[in-house]
Write a protein that holds these residues in place. Sequence first.
Motif, PDB file in Angstrom:
ATOM      1  N   ILE B 657       3.628  -0.043  -5.236  1.00 56.60           N
ATOM      2  CA  ILE B 657       4.706   0.789  -4.680  1.00 56.60           C
ATOM      3  C   ILE B 657       5.904  -0.118  -4.433  1.00 56.60           C
ATOM      4  CG2 ILE B 657       5.360   2.494  -2.978  1.00 56.60           C
ATOM      5  CD1 ILE B 657       2.647   2.703  -2.006  1.00 56.60           C
ATOM      6  N   ASP B 658       7.076   0.407  -4.754  1.00 56.65           N
ATOM      7  CA  ASP B 658       8.302  -0.278  -4.367  1.00 56.65           C
ATOM      8  C   ASP B 658       8.750   0.336  -3.049  1.00 56.65           C
ATOM      9  OD1 ASP B 658      10.715  -1.378  -4.009  1.00 56.65           O
ATOM     10  OD2 ASP B 658      11.601  -0.690  -5.891  1.00 56.65           O
ATOM     11  N   LEU B 659       8.738  -0.461  -1.986  1.00 51.61           N
ATOM     12  CA  LEU B 659       9.031   0.101  -0.659  1.00 51.61           C
ATOM     13  C   LEU B 659      10.528   0.265  -0.390  1.00 51.61           C
ATOM     14  CD1 LEU B 659       6.439  -1.829   1.519  1.00 51.61           C
ATOM     15  CD2 LEU B 659       6.272   0.463   0.597  1.00 51.61           C
ATOM     16  N   ALA B 660      11.355  -0.350  -1.205  1.00 50.62           N
ATOM     17  CA  ALA B 660      12.792  -0.399  -0.902  1.00 50.62           C
ATOM     18  C   ALA B 660      13.411   0.952  -0.555  1.00 50.62           C
ATOM     19  CB  ALA B 660      13.546  -1.064  -2.041  1.00 50.62           C
ATOM     20  N   PRO B 661      13.117   2.017  -1.271  1.00 49.65           N
ATOM     21  CA  PRO B 661      13.809   3.267  -0.928  1.00 49.65           C
ATOM     22  C   PRO B 661      13.325   3.902   0.363  1.00 49.65           C
ATOM     23  CG  PRO B 661      12.880   3.344  -3.152  1.00 49.65           C
ATOM     24  CD  PRO B 661      12.280   2.180  -2.468  1.00 49.65           C
ATOM     25  N   PHE B 662      12.216   3.430   0.870  1.00 50.76           N
ATOM     26  CA  PHE B 662      11.617   4.152   1.986  1.00 50.76           C
ATOM     27  C   PHE B 662      11.739   3.440   3.324  1.00 50.76           C
ATOM     28  CE2 PHE B 662       9.276   4.837  -1.939  1.00 50.76           C
ATOM     29  CZ  PHE B 662       9.688   6.129  -2.160  1.00 50.76           C
TER      30      PHE B 662
END
Lengths: 713, 713
Positions: B657-662
Amino acid sequence: NGNTAESLDYEVIENQAYRYEQAQRGKLYVGYQVVVKWFLALLIGIGTGLAAVFINISVENFAGWKFSLTFSIIQRSYFAGFVIYVLINLVLVFSSVYIVTHFAPAAAGSGIPEIKGYLNGLDIPGILLFRTLIGKIFGSIGSVGGGLALGKEGPLVHTGACIASLLGQGGSTKYHLSLRWLQVFKSDRDRRDLVTCGCAAGVAAAFRAPVGGVLFALEEVTSWWRSQLMWRVFFTSAVVAVVVRTAMGWCKSGKCGHFGSGGFIIWDTSDGQEDYSFGELLPMAVIGVIGGLLGALFNQLTLHITYWRRNYLHKNGNRVKIIEACLISVITSAISFGLPLLRKCNPCPESDPECPRPPGMYGNYVNFYCGKDKEYNDLATIFFNTQDDAIRNLFSAKTIHEFSAQSLLTFLVMFYTLAVVTFGTAVPAGQFVPGIMIGSTYGRLVGMFVVNFYKKPNVEEGTYALLGAASFLGGSMRMTVSLCVIMVEITNNLKLLPLIMLVLLISKAVGDAFNEGLYEQQARLRGIPLLESRPKYQMRNMKAKEACGNQKVVSFPRIVKVADVVSILQSNIHNGFPVIDHTRNGETLVIGLVLRSHLLVLLQSKVDFQHSPLPCDPTGVSKSIRHNFSEFVKPVSSKGISIEDIHLSSDDLEMYIDLAPFLNPSPYVVPEDMSLTKVYNLFRQLGLRHIFVVPRASRVVGLITRKDLLIED
Amino acid sequence: NGNTAESLDYEVIENQAYRYEQAQRGKLYVGYQVVVKWFLALLIGIGTGLAAVFINISVENFAGWKFSLTFSIIQRSYFAGFVIYVLINLVLVFSSVYIVTHFAPAAAGSGIPEIKGYLNGLDIPGILLFRTLIGKIFGSIGSVGGGLALGKEGPLVHTGACIASLLGQGGSTKYHLSLRWLQVFKSDRDRRDLVTCGCAAGVAAAFRAPVGGVLFALEEVTSWWRSQLMWRVFFTSAVVAVVVRTAMGWCKSGKCGHFGSGGFIIWDTSDGQEDYSFGELLPMAVIGVIGGLLGALFNQLTLHITYWRRNYLHKNGNRVKIIEACLISVITSAISFGLPLLRKCNPCPESDPECPRPPGMYGNYVNFYCGKDKEYNDLATIFFNTQDDAIRNLFSAKTIHEFSAQSLLTFLVMFYTLAVVTFGTAVPAGQFVPGIMIGSTYGRLVGMFVVNFYKKPNVEEGTYALLGAASFLGGSMRMTVSLCVIMVEITNNLKLLPLIMLVLLISKAVGDAFNEGLYEQQARLRGIPLLESRPKYQMRNMKAKEACGNQKVVSFPRIVKVADVVSILQSNIHNGFPVIDHTRNGETLVIGLVLRSHLLVLLQSKVDFQHSPLPCDPTGVSKSIRHNFSEFVKPVSSKGISIEDIHLSSDDLEMYIDLAPFLNPSPYVVPEDMSLTKVYNLFRQLGLRHIFVVPRASRVVGLITRKDLLIED
Ligand SMILES: Nc1ncnc2c1ncn2[C@@H]1O[C@H](COP(=O)(O)OP(=O)(O)OP(=O)(O)O)[C@@H](O)[C@H]1O
Ligand SMILES: Nc1ncnc2c1ncn2[C@@H]1O[C@H](COP(=O)(O)OP(=O)(O)OP(=O)(O)O)[C@@H](O)[C@H]1O
Ligand SMILES: [Mg+2]
Ligand SMILES: [Mg+2]
């Protein structure tokens, strides 16, 4: 103009001197401080109460004496009476404007925008000085006693704030009235608490409304709030209420001359309308709308006039200000004397044996230029009278049809115009009472209409007048809760609360559609850049970095040459500077923030100058003892020293200072891409002055949650 | 216990989904939101008002019916009357405790400590549910109607808060009563505002004191304040006042059974004592001291009893709770019926033709077990009566010597004991009215003494009773301004304000010398770790780093394997985690904070899983649209999903998962050596949940002052 206002330092500067001082203080000192705090609250209450009593007694006596003299003269000649009346007013207004222009320029106007600015964190020169206090008290006696269309309530708030601030300093140092043992509060933070108390005390004194005072301070004036303070503020207001009440009890026996039941605005309507039908809500809503419209118009007109005055008229010096005030005084006197003369008298109602009242007495039904004995002049009842009595008459219940619509309309138009024109002259001037006058006039007009139309026995014109007053104040000042409570307290009628609230809701909403509130607007005009409680909408899309623009940050190294300090301080007007140190391995590190004022103290005292460019002994506390924390305290409401005042020899300039002991080691920081909304909330809610914008951190050392802050004693 | 309570997220999480949603919303939406806000305030007001009316009418009818039945039976047999009286009370109390134990355990007690905790930022499970609301309403009808020594005011505050929270969700989702169009407020922050409104509405409804309600919310309950909210809170309270007033007007015509003038506690003393001499201040101060002592004792006793109950008695399950409450009910009934029997009746005063009053009617002078016709039983007047009527009798003016000292003392001792014992049983229970009962009893005792001693015609025992009530509440709850205003509003007598304040000042100071206030103490006992408004003294000498101890921060990389997320979430109970990214040149960078709840949503929905360990397309907004902001919203007052509920296949676990947007890109940070006082102020005043402690910055990118924040629209 807005760019020259400096901010107050509400933050605690935890430098070495402070920490040393803290460590020195024992438990006893803390107790002493608490005692002094409450004692000061008591003194502020007593002082403000006495000031209010003094102002009221003076105004009532001047006005009472003026009216009784005029009345006794007009028994013989109306013209002579007119001349005397105009002259007395002129003298009073002249003395007021003279005091203000020549002695206390900061005392002009209501002072509420300035106090608001102060409590918002702005240092406005001169507003809390002893001379301002004196100017405010005597100035408002002159201007209100002289019959201008303005009130003494706003000035009383300012008076309370001045008293609080002076007491906090232990008296005025300039006039050698200082008491050292009261001087335990020296930071801007402590002064802020005191001024808040004073401000609430002022409202409480003006309206005899202790709860209203607290709410006013809470809602209108302060930008922050600490619940611990609330009780103290309330205590102050209650002390005021007791002082005023005691004084009035003492005056009841006739020792205060013309000061009788009047003076303090208490218009007891508790015997008025108790109940209302749903059908009455419509005319009440109409009152709300009228209030919103007239209030917004008032704000707009005064905005333009003030703007014009500032940029053209008052540029020409004090003489113009004096002439202006005197001219307005003459016009006001002429209108308030002349207009009732043109009005035909009405026959007295059969039911009231007190009609017409004997000249020089208070009450309704004045006989002014009436042909017959059993007649009264309704316009004179409100126009040729003190404002307090006029309002009492307008609010009076059980006096249906006392006023004719024509008189009320004439009065409304004339008084509204006078209030607009008078606003902004160089005398202490409040807008509460004029607002109540205007509002109650149209309120009573609507009330008369309702009485005629609804034909219910329990409808009272006085109640509508009260609602009108609330609506105009709401439409102009946009106060809500505090205004509501103040209206309830001055009319001593809790049952009208929902109605007042309804009217206020409407008038505020209508007013807000046009412009901002009177105080905000005046603050803006005077270059007081208030931070509102709500961040602007577009801040959501801005980053902290963007707010700084592409400024080059002016900073100091830890050990700095005196000559550099001087040249940096001379080259800009900033008040806070980051201090940057180098670690052993050559990295830079932000070690704190140093204030210009502290640097100036260091430059002036010279004791910290050292020859070597090396850090002073970090273990030795000796350094810090050279300076007492109180040396760094900025004098209240004055500029303090400036860099131009400091003269250093060329030897001095070659020396060094180690800034480490004097800086604030932990200013608040935000990462550069935090949204400006958050930065705003941080700045505003904590009452900050400087925030450092720093790059994103490279790691997280720890995480603080609620549990980490739950430390037991 | 305190370690399991989780916090609320008052902060706005500015993640991509949020920003996307913000950008989507037009001007119209903002207007819609404002309308809904005010509409909700109106609904909260109406709802709370109706709930209050319902509770009052029910209680008055149950109690009225109970007393009139008993009175009619004791004409023939006192024993039969006694049995009936005990039985009715028992049934009412049993139904109350049954509802609470089996249906709504969170409805026990007053609820004020819980609401205080909620508004302080703590998520206490179950307190704002629909079943709690129902349990609170019906439970307090039973417990108050059943004659226990407790009140319905605290529960009403909780009721108001529940109503507000449920309305904010657009109804209860569990019972399929939801309205979608009301659901515009989904964050904890919005709910907080609503609950504040509800809380003020509850006080306003309980005491018919709109101003007191606002001040109560402001002073006692909330930990933060926004002045914009004040007007809305006040509006809600005023709506309550209107609803209650309308309902009471409607009931005046007799449509509400036994609900007559009683019910709502309004003890009009406006015809009471108007003036006071300075000599009276001494006995009043004595009342303050007694109040402080008895209040502190009350807190101490209830502390011990609650502690004992929790650790021993209530461990044994619901059956014990029910038996306990029933037992207390029987004892209370027996005492309140039996003691007056032992008391000799007094002859009626000549002056009062209404003595003795007819059985079943309200008023003073009840004839209870008296031999002669023209006699009354003073103990029965206060003991064998509803609490509201008893207080009305105790407050009553112009009834000197109505009560004998012996009766009052007996009553004081017995009722105090009953109130202490009843506190903490498993029924909804407020402490206001019992407090007023206790206080007014000793107040009246002091008043009787003063009347005998001073022999002034204007001294009223009722006024002293009122002061006694204030003093006991002050000594126990330590409320100040709001209590003062509530007392003034319920007695409708503004003139007593300074006296009430004096008494409160003293009783609070005396009480504070012994222990903390009732609500704080109960909150502590229930494991609700409130953050006080003032930082602890020793925090001055602590650094932020020290507060974290030597914790190892659990953090996430930006791109993280699903299996790692699961294992990290399983291995600890933290709710917030820093997210660390690597720049091109290998440095680490803190890019934000991700919440456990958001991670769980991601794990559950699975749509964001990706195969490659590379950042997702940074320019594409497509990512964020996969999630609506509302998906991240935590359900009100419930635990939400937990990591154990989530089941992932082994394929899923291998994804990334790419956490950046969340993540929340800008959590608040403090440098590691900031003093804990400052950290505390930041945390508390902004209502935060997590603060990152980071190393000192290496440079200052920019500096933000007031001028940078003065952005024009
Ligand atoms: N040390 C500094 N270096 C660079 N820019 C600064 C510095 N201090 C302030 N500024 C910037 O200069 C502008 C004017 O600020 P100003 O100099 O009036 O701040 P200040 O005097 O320190 O604070 P205040 O005026 O609120 O008391 C602001 O935009 C601010 O961001
Ligand atoms: N990510 C983390 N890494 C290391 N320590 C943490 C982390 N989060 C919290 N802590 C610490 O663990 C302790 C317990 O905190 P807890 O886990 O309950 O925080 P939380 O659940 O995130 O916040 P709250 O309980 O207030 O909702 C605290 O001392 C806190 O400083
Ligand atoms: Mg500046
Ligand atoms: Mg936790």
